[in-house]
Scaffold this motif. Structure first.
Motif, mmCIF file in Angstrom:
data_model
loop_
_atom_site.group_PDB
_atom_site.id
_atom_site.type_symbol
_atom_site.label_atom_id
_atom_site.label_comp_id
_atom_site.label_asym_id
_atom_site.label_seq_id
_atom_site.Cartn_x
_atom_site.Cartn_y
_atom_site.Cartn_z
ATOM 1 N N ASP A 104 0.851 -1.188 0.000
ATOM 2 C CA ASP A 104 0.000 0.000 0.000
ATOM 3 C C ASP A 104 0.888 1.240 0.000
ATOM 4 O O ASP A 104 1.895 1.291 0.708
ATOM 5 N N TRP A 106 0.880 5.573 0.102
ATOM 6 C CA TRP A 106 0.205 6.858 0.342
ATOM 7 C C TRP A 106 0.942 7.876 -0.513
ATOM 8 O O TRP A 106 2.081 8.228 -0.217
ATOM 9 N N GLY A 111 -3.837 11.107 0.551
ATOM 10 C CA GLY A 111 -4.387 9.795 0.218
ATOM 11 C C GLY A 111 -5.557 9.874 -0.721
ATOM 12 O O GLY A 111 -5.774 10.900 -1.349
ATOM 13 N N TRP A 113 -4.964 5.559 0.402
ATOM 14 C CA TRP A 113 -3.969 4.544 0.096
ATOM 15 C C TRP A 113 -4.223 3.963 -1.290
ATOM 16 O O TRP A 113 -5.350 3.764 -1.691
ATOM 17 N N TYR A 138 7.164 8.602 -3.152
ATOM 18 C CA TYR A 138 6.044 8.273 -2.277
ATOM 19 C C TYR A 138 6.336 8.673 -0.840
ATOM 20 O O TYR A 138 7.456 8.600 -0.389
ATOM 21 N N ASP A 156 1.171 1.821 9.293
ATOM 22 C CA ASP A 156 1.091 2.659 8.109
ATOM 23 C C ASP A 156 2.206 3.662 7.977
ATOM 24 O O ASP A 156 2.293 4.350 6.977
#
Length: 162
Positions: A104, A106, A111, A113, A138, A156
């Motif tokens: 995943d 961001w 976002g 994701w 990223y 995350d």
């Protein structure tokens, strides 16, 4: 449970095992747990020992429902002409068909994701990997996986705590 692995030998062994098997998959797969939107990652580079240096795990993820059967790991290595950080996810252990791993991402500017994958396991015990996301492009990445129908993602901000 999220744990950090220590030791260069373990990193090298796991990374080498993952580099042996890369099933083909459409990177622009439909979204599910984790990434809200698919991202086209077909042209992203794959990790390999000739181009990625200083490989080390950022974190490993095991789940109560998985026990110690499989492990999802977020990896970091230096690659590219300027040695940019690259991140990718692996799924190793007692995998079986229908298990999968994805990354995943961001994106810069916010976002939601985006998902690179999933990359499914083709046979029992097969290790699978995602392509590498380049850090300069990223803001955040996280490793996610599915085993026995249960999906989970690592923290995350995995790349941010590195």
């Amino acid at each position: 449970m999220v744990r950090t692995r220590q030791g260069r030998a373990a990193s090298v062994i796991v990374a080498a095992a993952v580099l042996l098997a890369f099933p083909s998959s459409s990177c622009a797969a439909s979204a599910g747990p984790g990434g809200d939107r698919p991202i086209d990652c077909r042209n992203w580079s794959r990790p390999n020992p000739q181009t990625v240096k200083n490989v080390r795990p950022v974190y490993s993820l095991t789940s109560e429902k998985w026990g110690t059967a499989v492990d999802v790991t977020l990896w970091r290595g230096d690659a590219g002409p300027r040695g940019e950080w690259h991140y990718w996810a692996t799924l190793t252990g007692r995998t079986r068909p229908d298990d999968a791993v994805w990354l995943d991402v961001w994106p810069p500017g916010g976002g939601p994701w985006h998902r690179c994958g999933p990359f499914p396991v083709g046979g029992d015990g097969q290790a699978v990997s995602t392509p590498m996301a380049v850090w300069r492009d990223y803001t955040l990445v996280k490793a996610c996986g599915r085993h026995d129908g249960f999906s989970a993602c690592g923290r995350d901000k995995g790349a941010m705590v590195d």
